[in-house]
Motif scaffolding. Structure first.
Motif, PDB file in Angstrom:
ATOM      1  N   ASP A  60      24.297  32.696  72.665  1.00  0.00           N
ATOM      2  CA  ASP A  60      23.402  31.482  73.037  1.00  0.00           C
ATOM      3  C   ASP A  60      23.859  31.044  74.410  1.00  0.00           C
ATOM      4  N   HIS A  61      23.053  29.975  74.937  1.00  0.00           N
ATOM      5  CA  HIS A  61      23.264  29.416  76.335  1.00  0.00           C
ATOM      6  C   HIS A  61      23.722  28.001  76.086  1.00  0.00           C
ATOM      7  N   ASP A  62      25.031  27.971  76.638  1.00  0.00           N
ATOM      8  CA  ASP A  62      25.790  26.677  76.401  1.00  0.00           C
ATOM      9  C   ASP A  62      25.771  25.664  77.681  1.00  0.00           C
ATOM     10  N   GLY A  63      24.693  26.006  78.429  1.00  0.00           N
ATOM     11  CA  GLY A  63      24.297  25.050  79.629  1.00  0.00           C
ATOM     12  C   GLY A  63      24.796  25.423  80.992  1.00  0.00           C
ATOM     13  N   THR A  64      25.482  26.379  80.764  1.00  0.00           N
ATOM     14  CA  THR A  64      26.108  27.226  82.033  1.00  0.00           C
ATOM     15  C   THR A  64      25.448  28.554  82.132  1.00  0.00           C
ATOM     16  N   GLY A  65      25.652  29.148  81.151  1.00  0.00           N
ATOM     17  CA  GLY A  65      25.442  30.583  80.756  1.00  0.00           C
ATOM     18  C   GLY A  65      25.301  31.152  79.421  1.00  0.00           C
ATOM     19  N   PRO A  66      25.473  32.309  79.180  1.00  0.00           N
ATOM     20  CA  PRO A  66      25.698  33.120  77.816  1.00  0.00           C
ATOM     21  C   PRO A  66      26.890  32.925  77.196  1.00  0.00           C
ATOM     22  N   ARG A  67      27.131  32.583  76.041  1.00  0.00           N
ATOM     23  CA  ARG A  67      28.196  32.316  75.205  1.00  0.00           C
ATOM     24  C   ARG A  67      28.079  32.743  74.025  1.00  0.00           C
ATOM     25  N   THR A  68      29.282  33.644  73.628  1.00  0.00           N
ATOM     26  CA  THR A  68      29.146  34.202  72.366  1.00  0.00           C
ATOM     27  C   THR A  68      29.627  33.337  70.949  1.00  0.00           C
ATOM     28  N   LEU A  69      29.209  33.773  69.919  1.00  0.00           N
ATOM     29  CA  LEU A  69      29.601  32.844  68.749  1.00  0.00           C
ATOM     30  C   LEU A  69      30.947  33.107  68.407  1.00  0.00           C
ATOM     31  N   SER A  70      31.693  32.153  68.255  1.00  0.00           N
ATOM     32  CA  SER A  70      33.105  32.511  67.839  1.00  0.00           C
ATOM     33  C   SER A  70      33.712  31.519  66.748  1.00  0.00           C
ATOM     34  N   THR A  71      34.758  31.855  66.190  1.00  0.00           N
ATOM     35  CA  THR A  71      35.409  31.196  65.004  1.00  0.00           C
ATOM     36  C   THR A  71      36.272  29.786  65.787  1.00  0.00           C
ATOM     37  N   THR A  72      36.867  29.129  64.895  1.00  0.00           N
ATOM     38  CA  THR A  72      37.571  27.901  64.885  1.00  0.00           C
ATOM     39  C   THR A  72      38.825  28.260  65.866  1.00  0.00           C
ATOM     40  N   ASP A  73      39.399  29.418  65.696  1.00  0.00           N
ATOM     41  CA  ASP A  73      40.500  29.986  66.201  1.00  0.00           C
ATOM     42  C   ASP A  73      40.137  30.896  67.499  1.00  0.00           C
ATOM     43  N   GLY A  74      38.984  30.718  67.962  1.00  0.00           N
ATOM     44  CA  GLY A  74      38.829  31.406  69.459  1.00  0.00           C
ATOM     45  C   GLY A  74      38.242  32.823  69.133  1.00  0.00           C
ATOM     46  N   GLU A  75      38.177  33.467  67.900  1.00  0.00           N
ATOM     47  CA  GLU A  75      38.094  34.753  67.767  1.00  0.00           C
ATOM     48  C   GLU A  75      36.457  35.008  67.733  1.00  0.00           C
ATOM     49  N   LYS A  76      36.015  35.965  68.549  1.00  0.00           N
ATOM     50  CA  LYS A  76      34.703  36.215  68.470  1.00  0.00           C
ATOM     51  C   LYS A  76      34.196  36.622  67.056  1.00  0.00           C
ATOM     52  N   LEU A  77      33.139  36.176  66.427  1.00  0.00           N
ATOM     53  CA  LEU A  77      32.471  36.235  65.132  1.00  0.00           C
ATOM     54  C   LEU A  77      31.400  37.398  65.306  1.00  0.00           C
ATOM     55  N   TYR A  78      31.674  38.759  64.805  1.00  0.00           N
ATOM     56  CA  TYR A  78      30.675  39.681  64.905  1.00  0.00           C
ATOM     57  C   TYR A  78      30.018  39.630  63.507  1.00  0.00           C
ATOM     58  N   LEU A  79      28.685  40.154  63.562  1.00  0.00           N
ATOM     59  CA  LEU A  79      27.723  40.394  62.280  1.00  0.00           C
ATOM     60  C   LEU A  79      27.869  41.695  61.960  1.00  0.00           C
ATOM     61  N   TYR A  80      28.306  42.198  60.720  1.00  0.00           N
ATOM     62  CA  TYR A  80      28.383  43.492  60.342  1.00  0.00           C
ATOM     63  C   TYR A  80      27.153  43.763  59.582  1.00  0.00           C
ATOM     64  N   ALA A 119      30.140  54.982  62.829  1.00  0.00           N
ATOM     65  CA  ALA A 119      29.793  56.261  61.843  1.00  0.00           C
ATOM     66  C   ALA A 119      28.643  55.505  60.813  1.00  0.00           C
ATOM     67  N   ASN A 120      29.346  54.374  60.295  1.00  0.00           N
ATOM     68  CA  ASN A 120      28.519  53.875  59.201  1.00  0.00           C
ATOM     69  C   ASN A 120      28.323  52.261  59.360  1.00  0.00           C
ATOM     70  N   THR A 121      28.745  51.490  60.515  1.00  0.00           N
ATOM     71  CA  THR A 121      28.651  50.166  60.633  1.00  0.00           C
ATOM     72  C   THR A 121      28.120  49.973  62.096  1.00  0.00           C
ATOM     73  N   LEU A 122      27.373  48.762  61.947  1.00  0.00           N
ATOM     74  CA  LEU A 122      26.909  48.463  63.396  1.00  0.00           C
ATOM     75  C   LEU A 122      27.680  46.916  63.397  1.00  0.00           C
ATOM     76  N   TRP A 123      27.834  46.737  64.828  1.00  0.00           N
ATOM     77  CA  TRP A 123      28.721  45.315  65.119  1.00  0.00           C
ATOM     78  C   TRP A 123      27.713  44.598  66.011  1.00  0.00           C
ATOM     79  N   TYR A 124      27.280  43.420  65.599  1.00  0.00           N
ATOM     80  CA  TYR A 124      26.355  42.682  66.534  1.00  0.00           C
ATOM     81  C   TYR A 124      27.190  41.293  67.060  1.00  0.00           C
TER      82      TYR A 124
END
Length: 207
Positions: free
Chosen positions: A108-128, A99-104
């Motif tokens: 990137d490409h890690d050499g084998t395919g698409p890879r999402t930006l993550s934190t050091t604990d393996g959690e996906k890092l969203y940009l809000y 309703a009020n927030t966009l999650w992005y």
């Protein structure tokens, strides 16, 4: 009578064709962007296609090889970035629109395919972006002393029982390397007025 039936059949066929044409033209067209995913100075291709209700597919074509990942999300323009300044570009993709927030998500490409930006604990890092009146959310990028770029995120909530509209939360600076964001510093925000610069971000600085 036969002529009338033939005319009716022809009219129905034409109507179906018009409807089908209208449906086809209403379907979102794939987005394509030139992106240097491997940092070799030659543009690669990123394609974002709506595949159903609230689903989309992100494809990367690098040196003639196409790989893909399926994502949630509604059609929205991709943003090309080099979020860490290493010469290999990424794309920022809208994955959730609240309703009020966009999650992005950042991909990137890690050499084998698409890879999402993550934190050091393996959690996906969203940009809000957004948050409405009660929440301040955002992100920006800043050049660092190593010649690259760091990511800064903002998350602050309106303080309870106040008519002054102050916010408390934090700004976090991340150092990004090889698809992983490592938290470097955290700046605590305490009862900042609503017009305080600490509550502002410039997402366009990442593009």
């Amino acid at each position: 009578m036969r002529t009338l039936r033939c005319a009716a059949v022809l009219a129905a066929a034409l109507a179906s064709a018009v409807l089908a044409s209208g449906a086809a033209s209403a379907a979102p067209q794939p987005q394509r962007a030139a992106v240097d995913l491997d940092g070799d100075g030659t543009p690669d291709l990123a394609t974002l296609t709506t595949t159903g209700d609230y689903t989309q597919r992100l494809e990367f074509t690098v040196r003639g090889v196409t790989t893909a990942v399926d994502l949630p999300g509604d059609p929205a323009p991709m943003r090309v970035t080099d979020i860490d300044g290493d010469g290999r570009q990424e794309v920022i993709v809208l994955e959730t629109a609240g309703a009020n927030t966009l999650w992005y998500g950042v991909w990137d490409h890690d050499g084998t395919g698409p890879r999402t930006l993550s934190t050091t604990d393996g959690e996906k890092l969203y940009l809000y972006e957004g948050g409405g009146v009660t929440t301040r959310l955002g992100y920006e990028c800043a050049d660092n002393s190593s010649g690259g770029r760091d990511l800064i995120t903002l998350a602050a909530l309106m303080d309870d029982n106040t008519s002054a509209m102050t916010y408390s939360g934090q700004r976090v600076l991340y150092e990004i390397h090889d698809g992983t964001a490592r938290e470097v510093t955290t700046y605590t925000i305490t009862s900042a007025p609503q017009d305080d610069p600490v509550l502002r971000t410039t997402p366009e600085s990442c593009v």
